[in-house]
Design a protein around this motif. Structure first.
Motif, PDB file in Angstrom:
ATOM      1  N   ILE A 218       8.767  -0.699   4.229  1.00  0.00           N
ATOM      2  CA  ILE A 218       9.641  -1.053   5.344  1.00  0.00           C
ATOM      3  C   ILE A 218       9.974  -2.535   5.238  1.00  0.00           C
ATOM      4  N   ASN A 219      11.249  -2.868   5.284  1.00  0.00           N
ATOM      5  CA  ASN A 219      11.666  -4.267   5.329  1.00  0.00           C
ATOM      6  C   ASN A 219      11.599  -4.736   6.772  1.00  0.00           C
ATOM      7  N   VAL A 220      10.636  -5.605   7.073  1.00  0.00           N
ATOM      8  CA  VAL A 220      10.452  -6.087   8.444  1.00  0.00           C
ATOM      9  C   VAL A 220      11.053  -7.471   8.641  1.00  0.00           C
ATOM     10  N   GLY A 221      11.818  -7.945   7.656  1.00  0.00           N
ATOM     11  CA  GLY A 221      12.367  -9.291   7.714  1.00  0.00           C
ATOM     12  C   GLY A 221      13.299  -9.529   8.884  1.00  0.00           C
TER      13      GLY A 221
ATOM     14  N   VAL B 161       8.117  -7.477   3.577  1.00  0.00           N
ATOM     15  CA  VAL B 161       8.041  -6.056   3.229  1.00  0.00           C
ATOM     16  C   VAL B 161       6.658  -5.521   3.583  1.00  0.00           C
ATOM     17  N   LEU B 162       6.624  -4.383   4.256  1.00  0.00           N
ATOM     18  CA  LEU B 162       5.383  -3.721   4.637  1.00  0.00           C
ATOM     19  C   LEU B 162       5.191  -2.511   3.729  1.00  0.00           C
ATOM     20  N   HIS B 163       4.038  -2.434   3.060  1.00  0.00           N
ATOM     21  CA  HIS B 163       3.735  -1.340   2.142  1.00  0.00           C
ATOM     22  C   HIS B 163       2.820  -0.328   2.827  1.00  0.00           C
ATOM     23  N   ILE B 164       3.156   0.953   2.684  1.00  0.00           N
ATOM     24  CA  ILE B 164       2.376   2.017   3.317  1.00  0.00           C
ATOM     25  C   ILE B 164       1.982   3.026   2.254  1.00  0.00           C
ATOM     26  N   GLU B 165       0.681   3.318   2.164  1.00  0.00           N
ATOM     27  CA  GLU B 165       0.164   4.295   1.211  1.00  0.00           C
ATOM     28  C   GLU B 165      -0.746   5.261   1.955  1.00  0.00           C
ATOM     29  N   SER B 166      -0.564   6.564   1.711  1.00  0.00           N
ATOM     30  CA  SER B 166      -1.331   7.591   2.402  1.00  0.00           C
ATOM     31  C   SER B 166      -2.037   8.493   1.399  1.00  0.00           C
ATOM     32  N   GLY B 167      -3.194   9.022   1.816  1.00  0.00           N
ATOM     33  CA  GLY B 167      -3.923   9.965   0.974  1.00  0.00           C
ATOM     34  C   GLY B 167      -3.265  11.326   0.917  1.00  0.00           C
ATOM     35  N   SER B 168      -2.302  11.586   1.797  1.00  0.00           N
ATOM     36  CA  SER B 168      -1.522  12.829   1.778  1.00  0.00           C
ATOM     37  C   SER B 168      -0.068  12.491   2.055  1.00  0.00           C
ATOM     38  N   ASN B 169       0.821  13.409   1.756  1.00  0.00           N
ATOM     39  CA  ASN B 169       2.250  13.141   1.922  1.00  0.00           C
ATOM     40  C   ASN B 169       2.588  12.795   3.373  1.00  0.00           C
TER      41      ASN B 169
ATOM     42  N   TYR C 295       3.434  -4.334  16.553  1.00  0.00           N
ATOM     43  CA  TYR C 295       4.148  -3.068  16.443  1.00  0.00           C
ATOM     44  C   TYR C 295       3.154  -1.948  16.131  1.00  0.00           C
ATOM     45  N   PHE C 296       3.595  -0.708  16.347  1.00  0.00           N
ATOM     46  CA  PHE C 296       2.795   0.463  16.017  1.00  0.00           C
ATOM     47  C   PHE C 296       3.522   1.278  14.958  1.00  0.00           C
ATOM     48  N   ILE C 297       2.786   1.638  13.887  1.00  0.00           N
ATOM     49  CA  ILE C 297       3.314   2.507  12.846  1.00  0.00           C
ATOM     50  C   ILE C 297       2.717   3.891  13.055  1.00  0.00           C
ATOM     51  N   GLN C 298       3.566   4.877  13.308  1.00  0.00           N
ATOM     52  CA  GLN C 298       3.109   6.254  13.518  1.00  0.00           C
ATOM     53  C   GLN C 298       3.511   7.094  12.306  1.00  0.00           C
TER      54      GLN C 298
ATOM     55  N   ARG D  39       7.506   6.481  12.010  1.00  0.00           N
ATOM     56  CA  ARG D  39       8.203   5.751  13.076  1.00  0.00           C
ATOM     57  C   ARG D  39       7.484   4.434  13.319  1.00  0.00           C
ATOM     58  N   MET D  40       8.264   3.410  13.654  1.00  0.00           N
ATOM     59  CA  MET D  40       7.728   2.104  14.005  1.00  0.00           C
ATOM     60  C   MET D  40       8.264   1.744  15.376  1.00  0.00           C
ATOM     61  N   VAL D  41       7.349   1.464  16.313  1.00  0.00           N
ATOM     62  CA  VAL D  41       7.768   1.158  17.681  1.00  0.00           C
ATOM     63  C   VAL D  41       7.209  -0.193  18.101  1.00  0.00           C
ATOM     64  N   ASP D  42       7.913  -0.862  19.001  1.00  0.00           N
ATOM     65  CA  ASP D  42       7.430  -2.146  19.494  1.00  0.00           C
ATOM     66  C   ASP D  42       6.551  -1.951  20.719  1.00  0.00           C
TER      67      ASP D  42
END
Length: 276
Positions: A247-250, A213-221, A257-260, A226-229
């Motif tokens: 995101i479940n990356v299992g 599991v990948l955890h993402i936290e942002s200072g703004s909403n 990968y790139f998280i946009q 998108r996640m691209v290879d």
């Protein structure tokens, strides 16, 4: 080669495994790694020695090393460059009068594409519809450092080269020095053009490398994610409308990968590693 995986030795049945310590050229680069592979990236040309130490709860350890060579040009670093183009001024001044997102496309071409003639059938140069207010289209390219000329097109204006945002005049120019976001206005190149420093957008993505599991936290909403290879294929996308997301990356293959993230403060792109 640069970016390849270093496979860890296995633990023995008689000793409880505690973790791996990873070394590169006599310097420790990671402690108590629990994954079975470790990826080295951005290595300079020349000879290198990688080593891994298996650490056990008994205090004993096993060490293995491997010598390898990086050839010049073996792996060229690229950066995630997100181009966003706002259509509102083009609507206001009649440049895109009659534009219908269900029928028409926004495309780009330039030195990054070898100035291939724009065509809606070329998916790699067609921008995605990102937002309605303002009407915004975007695309993320992975580019080497350098200066690139480019231009936007739409088949609403004309086919191929005839669909350019303006006739004649200078092309747009961007200097790529790292991961960045470029904000343009279709048909206008003066004060509206911006390059946003993505380092000012607070985002935390962990763990990296990720296994489950990948955890993402942002200072703004976060509006959109998108996640691209490395081939530019979208493997995950979501409309988030929150400051946190998982995101479940299992089910993904091991690799980079790139998280946009499209946030209220702009767009930011992060690299993450998935280790399976």
């Amino acid at each position: 080669r640069d970016g390849s995986a270093f496979t860890m030795p296995g633990a023995t049945a008689s000793r409880a495994f505690h973790g791996f310590n990873v070394f590169l050229n006599d310097d420790m680069v990671a402690e108590e790694v629990m994954d079975t592979e470790y990826f080295f990236t951005g290595l300079p040309e020349g000879d290198h020695t990688a080593g891994v130490q298996s650490v056990y709860t008994t205090g004993s350890s096993d060490i293995i090393t491997i010598d390898f060579h990086i050839e010049e040009g073996a792996d060229i670093e690229t950066y995630a460059v997100t181009f966003h183009v706002d259509l509102d001024l083009a609507f206001e001044h009649g440049i895109l009068e009659g534009f219908d997102p269900e029928m028409h496309h926004i495309m780009m071409t330039g030195e990054m594409f070898g100035w291939t003639e724009p065509d809606p059938a070329h998916d790699d140069m067609v921008l995605d519809w990102i937002d309605e207010d303002p009407m915004t289209y975007g695309i993320t390219l992975h580019l080497e450092a350098g200066t690139y000329e480019y231009k936007y097109f739409s088949e609403l204006i004309g086919d191929g080269w005839d669909g350019g945002e303006w006739e004649g005049g200078d092309n747009r120019v961007v200097e790529v020095t790292g991961d960045m976001e470029v904000v343009d206005h279709f048909g206008f190149t003066d004060d509206e053009v911006m390059v946003i420093d993505t380092e000012l957008i607070e985002v935390s993505i962990y763990p990296n490398p990720a296994r489950d599991v990948l955890h993402i936290e942002s200072g703004s909403n976060i509006n959109q994610l998108r996640m691209v290879d490395m081939l530019g294929q979208v493997v995950y996308q979501a409309q988030v409308k929150a400051a946190q997301h998982q995101i479940n990356v299992g089910g993904l293959d091991s690799g980079m990968y790139f998280i946009q993230l499209t946030t209220e403060d702009g767009v930011v792109t992060h690299r993450i590693q998935v280790n399976r």
